[in-house]
Motif scaffolding. Structure first.
Motif, PDB file in Angstrom:
ATOM      1  N   PHE B 475       0.826  -1.194   0.000  1.00  0.00           N
ATOM      2  CA  PHE B 475       0.000   0.000   0.000  1.00  0.00           C
ATOM      3  C   PHE B 475       0.868   1.255   0.000  1.00  0.00           C
ATOM      4  CE2 PHE B 475      -2.802  -3.217   1.900  1.00  0.00           C
ATOM      5  CZ  PHE B 475      -3.829  -3.147   0.969  1.00  0.00           C
ATOM      6  N   TRP B 479      -0.203   5.490   4.150  1.00  0.00           N
ATOM      7  CA  TRP B 479      -1.455   4.841   4.509  1.00  0.00           C
ATOM      8  C   TRP B 479      -1.484   4.306   5.926  1.00  0.00           C
ATOM      9  CZ3 TRP B 479      -5.275   1.664   1.298  1.00  0.00           C
ATOM     10  CH2 TRP B 479      -5.814   2.471   0.280  1.00  0.00           C
ATOM     11  N   GLU B 496     -12.072   1.270   1.886  1.00  0.00           N
ATOM     12  CA  GLU B 496     -10.976   1.924   1.172  1.00  0.00           C
ATOM     13  C   GLU B 496      -9.843   0.942   0.852  1.00  0.00           C
ATOM     14  OE1 GLU B 496     -12.424   3.187   3.857  1.00  0.00           O
ATOM     15  OE2 GLU B 496     -12.463   5.395   3.826  1.00  0.00           O
ATOM     16  N   VAL B 497      -9.449   0.163   1.885  1.00  0.00           N
ATOM     17  CA  VAL B 497      -8.344  -0.763   1.683  1.00  0.00           C
ATOM     18  C   VAL B 497      -8.706  -1.777   0.588  1.00  0.00           C
ATOM     19  CG1 VAL B 497      -6.891  -2.511   2.760  1.00  0.00           C
ATOM     20  CG2 VAL B 497      -7.523  -0.486   4.038  1.00  0.00           C
ATOM     21  N   TYR B 500      -8.547  -0.097  -2.968  1.00  0.00           N
ATOM     22  CA  TYR B 500      -7.187   0.005  -3.486  1.00  0.00           C
ATOM     23  C   TYR B 500      -6.641  -1.379  -3.836  1.00  0.00           C
ATOM     24  CZ  TYR B 500      -2.291   1.372  -3.832  1.00  0.00           C
ATOM     25  OH  TYR B 500      -1.015   1.582  -4.281  1.00  0.00           O
TER      26      TYR B 500
END
Ligand code: SF4
Ligand code: SF4
Lengths: 136, 643
Positions: B475, B479, B496-497, B500
């Motif tokens: 990531f 972050w 969100e994680v 991505y």
């Protein structure tokens, strides 16, 4: 005279063929513009079923095939004739330009590179580079 | 042709017995890059949603990734797509090893199989020559034998082979396509599609160059990756197989839904695996041009050499509640030979044992077999029966969901699956794991599904900051607010994680970069900036994160739209009800896990769909489709009254 050697530890080989790939890329007309293991000057002989992995560097070109042939037995399995041979010879396609079989491929130790490319890319440590002095 | 691509594909009509070389439309590559992207676009154009998985109209498409066969380390993957006989949706299975790179060297990016052969055949691709050959003599042979017979027949030990075993021939929905000693396209039943098409194998040999547009720049990114690999490569093998450190975690986390607690001796799994490996490990092989060593070859006096990978070590021990590595290796050897996905197979075994233990199945149903835990013979017998579709194995060969319907008597309660795909033996009590699995494009978290948008360690509450500091987190480095969170208990940030992670995962699928070193573990050697650098310098066209992720979103959106036409909706993006309802016990409880919180889960789902530009019923909106360059998809969905 300085002798350049690549020590092969077959037991460490993962069979990844990175050595073949990088050898072909390094020797491309425009360096690294292509990859093609069939144009490499190293060949990894593999028999996964029997856990046999042997990197073989391309040796000299010979225009007559050899008369004496041998076999090698590993873990009770017999491997024929050319499996571990280094020669570029008329009997087989190995160590020749795929599209121009009249051109033999021979390991040149990557010329002036400080470290042969196959050694550099062999993360497993199956290939190591050794220099030694020898009286000429 | 543009750099990076070979520019041609093969079109194989199995009904007519013809093979044709076709040059590809450069626009296809620009918009979809490779692998799964090419596959879904061709699938959308050519397979209408009504087509049944087992029908000549279903396609089996194999595409190499854009970087496959280039010097990019671990650039060796391909993607096999089809309408799954298990999930009934479009599905993809990823495959590594040496086959996908060989396909590119033969001059192709893609092979499309349509129709159904009247008799068993295999495809032989030798550079520009490609032909269908009789495979009657190979039918019934196991996958290892098949490969060596083909190599002998073609007098070329450099030929790479994909093939099916008995499970595929008998159209078991857990049938894999095998390659080499251990590589496979596994989950979703691709082997069953080959079996239905009477396609036993695909052999390939090629001597062509794969070209790079900006070589010097390309090699710089290779060097970065190689450098990172050097310090990480031992980590992989240590964690997965050498010490059994992961075993300790994996084995004790809620097993296939049917086993909540492992027997007490499983506390010693780490020591037992370490001892076993130190005794029998003979090699740690790698896929094509990969600096890592995630595989382990075990030479056991009775079986072997057998090459194991990843979590396969533990699936059968979990299902049978039996701490016995010798047993595990034997089961896997059987699975590889029959061409059977070890995760679905083990889940089905756990299901059958649970039914028997609860009186739903009896001796009469099992040909006299007593289905019990702790008995290795049960697994051996069931694997064989499933692969051959004999007796109880015939029922289990269709999936636990289908078997439960046929058996009735409340069997449904013991069938643990997501969208019909049997779950694996991880704890779905972990919000991170449950969430990412639920929303993935193939309902699970192994290599091809975007559900594997890990790092996997996150779902086990592993401390990630250490990896962030060393620059090994997949990531972005800023972050921290997400990465310090223990997602085995927390929900905030999941949307969100996962967003991505899904983009990143899809991109690796398009590029043919193995997911293991690029995001699967929390020690990533191939980071996004390296991948973008490789992509740009290979093709000669610059891609930044936004552009690359837009293509990833396009591919994911197109897959979703295809499946939405088949009825896929938000209600399907979930995990078995048990994980929301049942109190946590045993090791998992000790680790602080709780049953899933429905409201928090749904809240993250809302947020996640929103980020993707999908409506709250998991349908990409008209605006999103237009933005992604998928107006033709919008029009289709409108015509069907879905939008
Ligand atoms: S790079 Fe090293 S480990 Fe890989 S095949 Fe060559 S010799 Fe073996
Ligand atoms: S030393 Fe250089 S030329 Fe020789 S095999 Fe290795 S990479 Fe090829």
């Amino acid at each position: 005279m300085k002798i350049k050697t690549i020590r092969i530890d077959a037991s460490k080989c993962t069979g990844c063929r990175a050595c073949e790939m990088i050898c072909s890329a390094f020797h491309a007309e425009q360096k690294y513009s292509i990859a093609n293991p069939k144009r490499a000057r190293i060949n990894v002989f593999k028999d996964e079923e029997n856990d046999v992995y042997v990197p073989v560097l391309a040796g000299p070109y010979t225009d007559v095939e050899c008369l004496g042939r041998n076999t090698v037995t590993i873990n009770d399995k017999e491997y024929g004739e050319c499996s571990f041979c280094r020669a570029s010879c008329p009997t087989r396609v190995l160590f020749k330009e795929p599209d121009a079989p009249e051109i033999a491929l021979k390991c040149d130790m990557c010329g002036d590179e400080p470290l042969p490319m196959c050694v550099k890319w062999c993360m497993a440590g199956a290939l190591t580079y050794v220099e030694r002095e020898e009286a000429s | 042709m543009a750099y990076g691509w070979m520019g041609s594909g093969l079109e194989v009509d199995l009904t007519a017995g013809t093979v044709e070389k076709k040059s590809a439309d450069p626009k296809l590559y620009e918009s979809y890059l490779g692998g799964k992207g090419i596959n879904i676009k061709l699938f959308w154009d050519r397979v209408s949603p009504e087509v049944e998985p087992f029908s000549p109209e279903n396609l089996l498409i194999i595409s190499a990734g854009l970087l496959t066969g280039t010097p990019a380390p671990a650039g060796n993957h391909g993607c096999i797509s089809y309408k799954s006989p298990l999930t009934k949706f479009f599905a993809s299975s990823s495959i590594g090893g040496f086959w996908p790179a060989e396909l590119r060297h033969a001059g192709y990016d893609t092979v499309v199989f349509s129709g159904k052969s009247p008799r068993p055949v295999y495809l032989w691709i030798n550079n520009d020559q490609a032909e269908l050959r009789d495979a009657a003599h190979l039918w019934g042979k196991d996958t290892k034998e098949t490969q060596s017979l083909i190599q002998k027949e073609l007098k070329n030990d450099k030929v790479q082979v994909l093939c099916i075993g008995s499970a595929g021939e008998n159209m078991n929905t857990a049938a894999t396509i095998q390659h080499g000693s251990t590589h496979s396209a596994s989950r979703g039943g691709p082997g069953a599609i080959m079996g239905d098409k009477n396609l036993k194998a695909v052999a390939v040999f090629g001597t062509k160059d794969v070209s790079i547009a900006r070589p010097a720049e390309f090699m710089k990114f290779c060097d970065i990756i190689m450098e990172k690999s050097e310090s990480l490569r031992n980590y992989y093998s240590k964690k997965t197989h050498r010490t059994g450190e992961f075993a300790q975690e994996f084995m004790n986390w809620g097993v296939f839904g049917n086993v909540d607690k492992m027997p007490a001796d499983f506390e010693h799994i780490e020591a037992r695996q370490t001892e076993f490996v130190s005794k029998y490990l003979v090699r740690e092989p790698a896929c094509y041009n990969c600096p890592f060593k995630c595989l382990a070859t075990i030479a056991h006096p009775d079986v072997g050499p057998v090459t194991l990978k990843c979590t396969s070590w533990w699936s059968f021990m979990c299902a049978s509640k039996l701490l016995d590595l010798d047993f595990s290796v034997r089961c896997l050897d059987m699975c590889f030979r029959y061409g059977l996905d070890h995760l679905s197979a083990a889940n089905r075994i756990a299901f059958a044992i649970a039914l028997y233990q609860n009186g739903i199945l009896t001796k009469e149903d099992t040909d006299g077999l007593v289905l019990e835990y702790g008995n290795p013979e049960v697994a051996y017998a069931l694997i064989e029966k499933m692969a051959r579709r004999e007796g109880i194995g015939d029922i289990l060969a269709d999936s636990v969901a289908e078997a439960a319907r046929r058996i009735g008597k409340g069997a449904e309660k013991y069938a643990f699956h997501i969208k019909n795909l049997e779950i694996k033996f991880h704890s779905y009590f972990s919000p991170y794991f449950a969430f990412t699995t639920a929303i993935g494009d193939r309902a699970d978290t192994n290599c091809a599904g975007t559900g594997s948008m890990t790092p996997e360690g996150i779902s086990f509450g592993m401390p990630i900051h250490e990896y962030v500091q060393r620059g090994f987190s997949p990531f972005p480095d800023d972050w921290e607010k997400f990465l310090y969170v223990d997602y085995s208990v927390n929900y905030e940030g999941l949307a969100e994680v996962a967003y991505y992670g899904e983009n990143l995962k899809t991109l690796t699928d398009l590029l043919g970069i193995c997911w293991n070193p690029s995001g699967f573990w929390p020690f990533t050697a191939i980071k996004l900036d390296s991948m973008l650098g490789l992509l740009s310098s290979a093709t000669g066209t610059d891609f930044d994160e936004a552009q690359a992720f837009k293509i990833a979103a396009r591919v994911r959106g197109l897959i979703q739209a295809y499946n939405v036409r088949l009825g896929l909706r938000r209600k399907d993006d979930t995990v078995p009800e048990k994980f929301f309802q049942q109190e946590v016990v045993g090791y998992q409880k000790k680790k602080g896990l709780k049953k899933l919180d429905h409201d928090k889960f749904e809240e993250q789902l809302d947020k996640h769909y929103q980020m993707k530009g999908w409506n709250n019923d998991a349908i990409p909106t008209a605006e999103t489709l237009d933005k992604l360059g998928l107006s033709y998809v919008r029009q289709d969905l409108e015509k069907r009254g879905i939008l």
